[in-house]
Design a protein around this motif. Structure first.
Motif, mmCIF file in Angstrom:
data_model
loop_
_atom_site.group_PDB
_atom_site.id
_atom_site.type_symbol
_atom_site.label_atom_id
_atom_site.label_comp_id
_atom_site.label_asym_id
_atom_site.label_seq_id
_atom_site.Cartn_x
_atom_site.Cartn_y
_atom_site.Cartn_z
ATOM 1 N N LEU A 7 0.432 8.724 15.609
ATOM 2 C CA LEU A 7 0.672 8.120 16.848
ATOM 3 C C LEU A 7 1.827 8.233 17.855
ATOM 4 C CD1 LEU A 7 -0.621 4.451 15.531
ATOM 5 C CD2 LEU A 7 -2.125 6.258 16.638
ATOM 6 N N ARG A 8 2.954 8.513 17.366
ATOM 7 C CA ARG A 8 3.918 8.612 18.364
ATOM 8 C C ARG A 8 3.838 9.609 19.391
ATOM 9 N NH1 ARG A 8 9.652 8.802 15.111
ATOM 10 N NH2 ARG A 8 8.411 10.689 14.415
ATOM 11 N N PRO A 9 3.288 11.065 18.870
ATOM 12 C CA PRO A 9 3.185 12.068 19.884
ATOM 13 C C PRO A 9 2.077 11.676 20.662
ATOM 14 C CG PRO A 9 3.038 12.965 17.742
ATOM 15 C CD PRO A 9 3.208 11.445 17.581
ATOM 16 N N LEU A 10 1.386 10.952 20.610
ATOM 17 C CA LEU A 10 0.124 10.379 21.458
ATOM 18 C C LEU A 10 0.610 9.262 22.179
ATOM 19 C CD1 LEU A 10 -2.940 10.513 18.916
ATOM 20 C CD2 LEU A 10 -2.209 12.166 20.780
ATOM 21 N N HIS A 11 1.792 8.897 22.092
ATOM 22 C CA HIS A 11 2.358 7.941 22.618
ATOM 23 C C HIS A 11 1.596 6.403 22.538
ATOM 24 C CE1 HIS A 11 5.257 10.390 24.750
ATOM 25 N NE2 HIS A 11 4.184 10.862 25.033
ATOM 26 N N ASN A 34 3.998 1.277 19.491
ATOM 27 C CA ASN A 34 4.323 0.409 20.572
ATOM 28 C C ASN A 34 3.253 0.107 21.788
ATOM 29 O OD1 ASN A 34 6.789 -1.058 20.371
ATOM 30 N ND2 ASN A 34 7.969 0.914 20.724
ATOM 31 N N THR A 35 2.151 0.386 21.352
ATOM 32 C CA THR A 35 1.198 0.001 22.386
ATOM 33 C C THR A 35 0.069 -1.018 21.774
ATOM 34 O OG1 THR A 35 -0.398 1.599 22.081
ATOM 35 C CG2 THR A 35 1.334 2.185 23.550
ATOM 36 N N ILE A 36 -0.699 -1.675 22.634
ATOM 37 C CA ILE A 36 -1.660 -2.327 21.698
ATOM 38 C C ILE A 36 -2.816 -1.533 21.592
ATOM 39 C CG2 ILE A 36 -3.475 -4.426 22.646
ATOM 40 C CD1 ILE A 36 -1.114 -5.974 23.751
ATOM 41 N N PRO A 37 -3.259 -0.718 22.220
ATOM 42 C CA PRO A 37 -4.349 0.183 21.782
ATOM 43 C C PRO A 37 -4.209 0.872 20.534
ATOM 44 C CG PRO A 37 -4.124 0.535 24.052
ATOM 45 C CD PRO A 37 -2.982 -0.492 23.667
ATOM 46 N N GLY A 38 -2.842 1.493 20.176
ATOM 47 C CA GLY A 38 -2.490 1.876 18.987
ATOM 48 C C GLY A 38 -2.851 1.065 18.033
ATOM 49 N N VAL A 61 5.498 -2.408 11.674
ATOM 50 C CA VAL A 61 6.074 -0.916 11.838
ATOM 51 C C VAL A 61 5.738 -0.328 13.247
ATOM 52 C CG1 VAL A 61 5.337 1.602 11.022
ATOM 53 C CG2 VAL A 61 5.637 -0.424 9.418
ATOM 54 N N LEU A 62 4.537 -0.541 13.748
ATOM 55 C CA LEU A 62 3.963 0.018 14.987
ATOM 56 C C LEU A 62 4.677 -0.677 16.193
ATOM 57 C CD1 LEU A 62 0.449 0.826 14.022
ATOM 58 C CD2 LEU A 62 2.109 2.574 14.099
ATOM 59 N N LEU A 63 4.714 -2.078 16.147
ATOM 60 C CA LEU A 63 5.279 -2.629 17.326
ATOM 61 C C LEU A 63 6.766 -2.855 17.342
ATOM 62 C CD1 LEU A 63 2.292 -5.268 17.710
ATOM 63 C CD2 LEU A 63 2.758 -3.057 19.193
ATOM 64 N N GLN A 64 7.640 -2.229 18.309
ATOM 65 C CA GLN A 64 9.261 -2.669 18.373
ATOM 66 C C GLN A 64 9.422 -3.352 19.609
ATOM 67 O OE1 GLN A 64 10.701 -1.554 15.513
ATOM 68 N NE2 GLN A 64 8.816 -0.544 14.788
ATOM 69 N N ASP A 65 8.653 -3.146 20.526
ATOM 70 C CA ASP A 65 8.809 -3.764 21.803
ATOM 71 C C ASP A 65 8.736 -5.213 21.727
ATOM 72 O OD1 ASP A 65 8.748 -4.572 24.403
ATOM 73 O OD2 ASP A 65 7.511 -3.182 25.023
ATOM 74 N N PRO A 66 9.832 -6.119 22.028
ATOM 75 C CA PRO A 66 9.623 -7.371 21.836
ATOM 76 C C PRO A 66 8.239 -8.041 22.746
ATOM 77 C CG PRO A 66 11.918 -6.867 22.470
ATOM 78 C CD PRO A 66 11.045 -5.695 22.288
ATOM 79 N N GLN A 67 8.037 -7.372 23.924
ATOM 80 C CA GLN A 67 7.012 -7.823 24.455
ATOM 81 C C GLN A 67 5.814 -7.782 24.053
ATOM 82 O OE1 GLN A 67 7.412 -8.715 28.092
ATOM 83 N NE2 GLN A 67 9.786 -8.648 27.679
#
Lengths: 305, 277
Positions: free
Chosen positions: B129-133, B136-140, B215-221
């Motif tokens: 998922l990281r190279p696909l950006h 840290n996203t909701i769709p991910g 693991v997947l969500l680091q952004d506090p937002q």
């Protein structure tokens, strides 16, 4: 099946490939995401255990054979973690099974308020694991938690106990919470099994003068065997792989006394960035689960046959 | 069978003990959430608050992070549920109705997905998922949740599909309806209870999920409610247990509604119905 029922036999043969095509068409929307996000990561994850992969975007990853595993073999903390994992898994699974069987037997009798009791018995299942952990931290709190208050009122202890913070009490306390969380699932499954037992077996036994105990031993348990094997196997897998509950309860502390294998692997991967090492641990966990299940199921099913 | 009254009394006592063990913790959490800060800090806690105080709830709801977490959890759970239903309906239909070679494969995968520790999957997922950006996203998170809710959703739904009488479909096909038409206008309406149950189950498992989100969500937002709650606990020193208890109660409400709704089926039909597939 549909073809055999609807059409005469001579139409069945040409109908077959069409049916398969239709089936594949129906599977298609699920196939791609499952392959990319479940099957492929799983295979890659297993393989990662044989590499020195690390976190970070542009790091070289090399195949290192069994290096990670021989490092694990000499890592005392790793052995501790697995010992804790086994104690946790066996204690929770066995105690939970005994407790759930008792409750299921009671709920299967003709006592009053059965409906209410069944609903209350589902409560732990209905709660998010993180909330369960927070709630038990409140309950076990050394200064204003009710558990310490009750123990002191009963004069079972003269000073408050910091259950989750003491070296000797942390693991037992976490095990109690583990039992609490998993009881509904096990109880409901056993209850469904109990309701499937033919009543006439008991009537016949009663006519023959069998005691309640001997009825339980000679009818209930053998009749429940498949259900028991199924649910205890699943419980064992789930408990061995469990993470969130203990992560929020103690984060593996104090002093690593509740460091379950999954917590250990998580720290290795996402705190220290050793992806390869963490994956190797995952591989070891899979092997342990499979060996254990093979052994358990073989013994169980052999006695059944 | 008649039970002696002594045994009867023992049975009631035993049931009561069980119910206290299972029910008391939630009762305590709710009562804690209704206590004033002064009462909360008392070293002689009482089961019921002396006077009901809703300030913990207003405090919790004034907390920026919590509201945001609630919103994120809601979004993720709703998207996941919709996706799972769209994908699971055709597959479970095929599983229940066709003797395809994909069937043992799917069942095998459902089993495997239970046995393997998530750590083995989450690291490669993270690397994909990281190279696909998409980290840290909701769709991910939504697509990961979809894939990991599928096994149970399929297992549940195929039991419900198997319970729809085949004769109805046959009648429709005799009348010239296509397979798709049959699914949409015959099977789906009859599946409504099954679809509702599966939807609720998927919603709850996404709502409660912790590990993948961690693991997947680091952004506090973007943190989901369980992550926000867990972080509150981490900050032990300054943690205010009252608002935390209130927020915990709020986080439990969706699951409690679901279980109240499904209570009858959970204790009888759901499991047996699902195995029938």
């Amino acid at each position: 099946m549909t073809a055999t029922l609807t059409a005469p036999t001579q139409v069945k043969k040409p109908g077959r490939p069409k049916q398969n095509r239709e089936a594949i068409f129906l599977f298609l929307p699920a196939l791609l995401p499952v392959l990319v996000l479940s099957v492929y990561p799983l295979i890659r994850g297993i393989a990662l255990g044989f590499t020195n992969a690390r976190a970070g975007l542009h790091v070289d990853t090399n195949f290192v054979g069994f290096d990670n595993f021989s490092k694990l073999l000499h890592n005392g903390l790793f052995w501790d973690s697995f010992r804790i994992g086994v104690i946790w898994t066996l204690s929770v699974t066995i105690l939970q099974f005994v407790a759930a069987l008792g409750l299921a037997l009671l709920l299967n009798t003709d006592i009053k308020f059965r409906g209410v009791a069944r609903t209350i018995a589902l409560i732990p299942w209905a709660m998010p694991p993180v909330v369960v952990a927070i709630m038990w931290r409140l309950l076990l709190h050394p200064t204003n938690g009710p558990v310490n208050e009750i123990l002191q009122n009963l004069h079972l202890t003269d000073h408050p106990i910091n259950f989750l913070g003491n070296f000797s009490t942390a693991l037992p306390a976490v095990i109690v919470v583990g039992i609490w969380v998993g009881m509904p699932m096990t109880t409901v499954t056993l209850l469904a099994g109990l309701q499937g037992i033919d009543r006439t077996l008991y009537e016949a036994a009663a006519v023959d003068g069998a005691s309640a105990w001997s009825q339980f031993w000679n009818i209930t348990l053998p009749q429940l065997r498949t259900v028991i094997v199924a649910i205890t196997s699943l419980d064992m897998i789930w408990n061995f792989n469990s993470f969130g509950l203990v992560y929020v309860l103690t984060a593996g502390g104090p002093g690593g006394k509740t460091m379950l294998p999954m917590l250990f692997a998580y720290n290795e991967a996402f705190r220290y960035g050793n992806f390869g090492m963490a994956a190797a641990m995952g591989d070891v966990m899979v092997v342990i689960i499979i060996v254990f299940l093979a052994f358990y199921l073989r013994n169980r099913l052999r006695t059944e046959a | 069978m008649r039970t002696r009254s002594g045994t009867r009394v023992l049975q009631y006592v035993a049931v009561l003990c069980y119910l206290i063990f299972l029910g008391f913790p939630l009762l305590w959490l709710i009562s804690s959430s209704l206590k004033s800060p002064q009462e909360f800090a008392s070293i002689t806690p009482t089961l019921l608050p002396k006077h009901f105080d809703l300030s913990n709830y207003t405090d919790a709801l004034n907390e920026q992070g919590l509201i945001r977490g609630l919103g994120n959890s809601l979004q993720i759970s709703i998207y996941t549920t919709i996706l799972v239903l769209i994908v699971a309906l055709p597959v479970s239909y095929a599983l229940a109705r066709f003797r395809s070679r994909l069937r043992p494969l799917t069942n095998g995968w459902i089993l495997v997905s239970q046995v393997f520790p998530v750590i083995l999957i989450v690291i490669p997922l993270f690397m994909i998922l990281r190279p696909l950006h998409l980290t840290n996203t909701i769709p991910g998170v939504v697509i990961v949740y979809m894939v990991w809710s599928l096994p149970f959703a399929l297992w549940m739904l195929q039991g419900y599909v198997a319970a729809v009488p085949r004769e109805l479909e046959e009648a429709a096909s005799v009348d010239g309806a296509s397979r798709l038409r049959t699914i949409v206008s015959i099977v789906m309406p009859l599946l409504r209870p099954g679809l509702i149950a599966t939807a609720m189950f998927t919603f709850i498992s996404s709502w409660n999920e912790f590990f993948f989100a961690l693991v997947l969500l680091q952004d506090p937002q973007l943190k989901t409610l369980p992550l926000v709650l867990a972080r509150f606990v981490g900050a032990e020193g300054q943690v205010q247990f009252g608002p935390l208890a209130a927020a915990s109660v709020l986080a439990t409400v969706p699951s409690l509604v679901f279980f109240a709704f499904l209570q009858r089926r959970l204790t009888s039909g759901l499991l047996s119905g699902a195995v029938k597939g």
